[in-house]
Design a protein around this motif. Sequence first.
Motif, PDB file in Angstrom:
ATOM      1  N   HIS A 113       0.842  -1.202   0.000  1.00 43.68           N
ATOM      2  CA  HIS A 113       0.000   0.000   0.000  1.00 43.68           C
ATOM      3  C   HIS A 113       0.878   1.253   0.000  1.00 43.68           C
ATOM      4  CE1 HIS A 113      -3.119   2.649   2.184  1.00 43.68           C
ATOM      5  NE2 HIS A 113      -3.393   2.643   0.909  1.00 43.68           N
ATOM      6  N   GLU A 114       1.897   1.250   0.842  1.00 49.10           N
ATOM      7  CA  GLU A 114       2.800   2.404   0.937  1.00 49.10           C
ATOM      8  C   GLU A 114       3.523   2.662  -0.382  1.00 49.10           C
ATOM      9  OE1 GLU A 114       6.917   3.542   3.228  1.00 49.10           O
ATOM     10  OE2 GLU A 114       5.494   2.262   4.280  1.00 49.10           O
ATOM     11  N   THR A 115       4.044   1.605  -0.999  1.00 53.92           N
ATOM     12  CA  THR A 115       4.732   1.756  -2.293  1.00 53.92           C
ATOM     13  C   THR A 115       3.767   2.254  -3.351  1.00 53.92           C
ATOM     14  OG1 THR A 115       6.352   0.047  -1.760  1.00 53.92           O
ATOM     15  CG2 THR A 115       5.998   0.515  -4.098  1.00 53.92           C
ATOM     16  N   PHE A 116       2.567   1.696  -3.359  1.00 57.59           N
ATOM     17  CA  PHE A 116       1.568   2.131  -4.334  1.00 57.59           C
ATOM     18  C   PHE A 116       1.282   3.630  -4.194  1.00 57.59           C
ATOM     19  CE2 PHE A 116      -2.866   3.152  -5.252  1.00 57.59           C
ATOM     20  CZ  PHE A 116      -2.901   2.874  -6.609  1.00 57.59           C
ATOM     21  N   LYS A 117       1.057   4.074  -2.963  1.00 54.04           N
ATOM     22  CA  LYS A 117       0.741   5.489  -2.738  1.00 54.04           C
ATOM     23  C   LYS A 117       1.916   6.393  -3.127  1.00 54.04           C
ATOM     24  CE  LYS A 117      -1.724   6.991   0.724  1.00 54.04           C
ATOM     25  NZ  LYS A 117      -2.365   7.213   2.038  1.00 54.04           N
ATOM     26  N   THR A 118       3.118   5.969  -2.808  1.00 54.16           N
ATOM     27  CA  THR A 118       4.303   6.753  -3.172  1.00 54.16           C
ATOM     28  C   THR A 118       4.422   6.871  -4.682  1.00 54.16           C
ATOM     29  OG1 THR A 118       5.476   6.082  -1.169  1.00 54.16           O
ATOM     30  CG2 THR A 118       6.822   6.859  -3.009  1.00 54.16           C
ATOM     31  N   GLU A 119       4.304   5.749  -5.372  1.00 56.34           N
ATOM     32  CA  GLU A 119       4.425   5.747  -6.834  1.00 56.34           C
ATOM     33  C   GLU A 119       3.282   6.523  -7.486  1.00 56.34           C
ATOM     34  OE1 GLU A 119       6.980   4.684  -8.591  1.00 56.34           O
ATOM     35  OE2 GLU A 119       8.043   3.883  -6.864  1.00 56.34           O
ATOM     36  N   ALA A 120       2.075   6.363  -6.965  1.00 53.81           N
ATOM     37  CA  ALA A 120       0.923   7.081  -7.517  1.00 53.81           C
ATOM     38  C   ALA A 120       1.093   8.587  -7.317  1.00 53.81           C
ATOM     39  CB  ALA A 120      -0.365   6.592  -6.872  1.00 53.81           C
ATOM     40  N   THR A 121       1.513   8.995  -6.127  1.00 54.69           N
ATOM     41  CA  THR A 121       1.701  10.416  -5.837  1.00 54.69           C
ATOM     42  C   THR A 121       2.757  11.015  -6.762  1.00 54.69           C
ATOM     43  OG1 THR A 121       1.033  10.103  -3.542  1.00 54.69           O
ATOM     44  CG2 THR A 121       2.300  12.087  -4.042  1.00 54.69           C
ATOM     45  N   GLN A 122       3.878  10.323  -6.905  1.00 51.86           N
ATOM     46  CA  GLN A 122       4.934  10.818  -7.787  1.00 51.86           C
ATOM     47  C   GLN A 122       4.471  10.872  -9.233  1.00 51.86           C
ATOM     48  OE1 GLN A 122       8.241   8.224  -6.903  1.00 51.86           O
ATOM     49  NE2 GLN A 122       8.703   9.292  -4.986  1.00 51.86           N
ATOM     50  N   GLY A 123       3.737   9.855  -9.669  1.00 51.67           N
ATOM     51  CA  GLY A 123       3.216   9.851 -11.036  1.00 51.67           C
ATOM     52  C   GLY A 123       2.228  10.978 -11.273  1.00 51.67           C
ATOM     53  N   LEU A 124       1.357  11.222 -10.293  1.00 49.09           N
ATOM     54  CA  LEU A 124       0.392  12.317 -10.422  1.00 49.09           C
ATOM     55  C   LEU A 124       1.087  13.672 -10.424  1.00 49.09           C
ATOM     56  CD1 LEU A 124      -2.382  10.901  -8.095  1.00 49.09           C
ATOM     57  CD2 LEU A 124      -2.563  11.252 -10.574  1.00 49.09           C
ATOM     58  N   GLU A 125       2.158  13.799  -9.646  1.00 47.79           N
ATOM     59  CA  GLU A 125       2.925  15.045  -9.656  1.00 47.79           C
ATOM     60  C   GLU A 125       3.511  15.294 -11.039  1.00 47.79           C
ATOM     61  OE1 GLU A 125       5.897  15.049  -6.560  1.00 47.79           O
ATOM     62  OE2 GLU A 125       4.378  14.737  -5.014  1.00 47.79           O
ATOM     63  N   ARG A 126       4.049  14.235 -11.653  1.00 52.78           N
ATOM     64  CA  ARG A 126       4.604  14.390 -13.007  1.00 52.78           C
ATOM     65  C   ARG A 126       3.498  14.757 -13.998  1.00 52.78           C
ATOM     66  NH1 ARG A 126       7.361   9.852 -11.172  1.00 52.78           N
ATOM     67  NH2 ARG A 126       5.999   8.433 -12.330  1.00 52.78           N
TER      68      ARG A 126
END
Length: 134
Positions: A113-126
């Motif tokens: 869950h933590e990895t998913f949220k980190t990757e999703a947040t970074q992807g959304l920022e991009r």
Amino acid sequence: MAARREEDAAVYLEKHKLIELMDNLTSMLFFYRPEKPREFLIEKLEQLKLSQQSGVIGPNLFDDSNLDVVFRIMDPDNKQYISFVQYKQALTMMGIKDINECPDGVNEDRISHETFKTEATQGLERCSATYVQL
């Protein structure tokens, strides 16, 4: 001559990330359906400009609670992890194009869950980084 103009236009659109900008703005308009769309767009453009100048995350459609819901949808058995295929599907559905192909847990096919949220947040920022200061 027309082909040259089309090529110039494509370079211009890519250089200034205008297609991404218009996609983001249009998505926000449909999602929020503001009473005053012009004022809404001006506000979002100002937020994008500020986010690029200050390093703050720009406006997007997903917050932490939305990311939690997406993860729970992909993890209906509450195993606290999803497969790499599910991870890619979820990020793609969220409009993230440049997905990290090697997130933590990929070798075990267990994306937390933590990895998913980190990757999703970074992807959304991009994705929301559509204001380019030249």
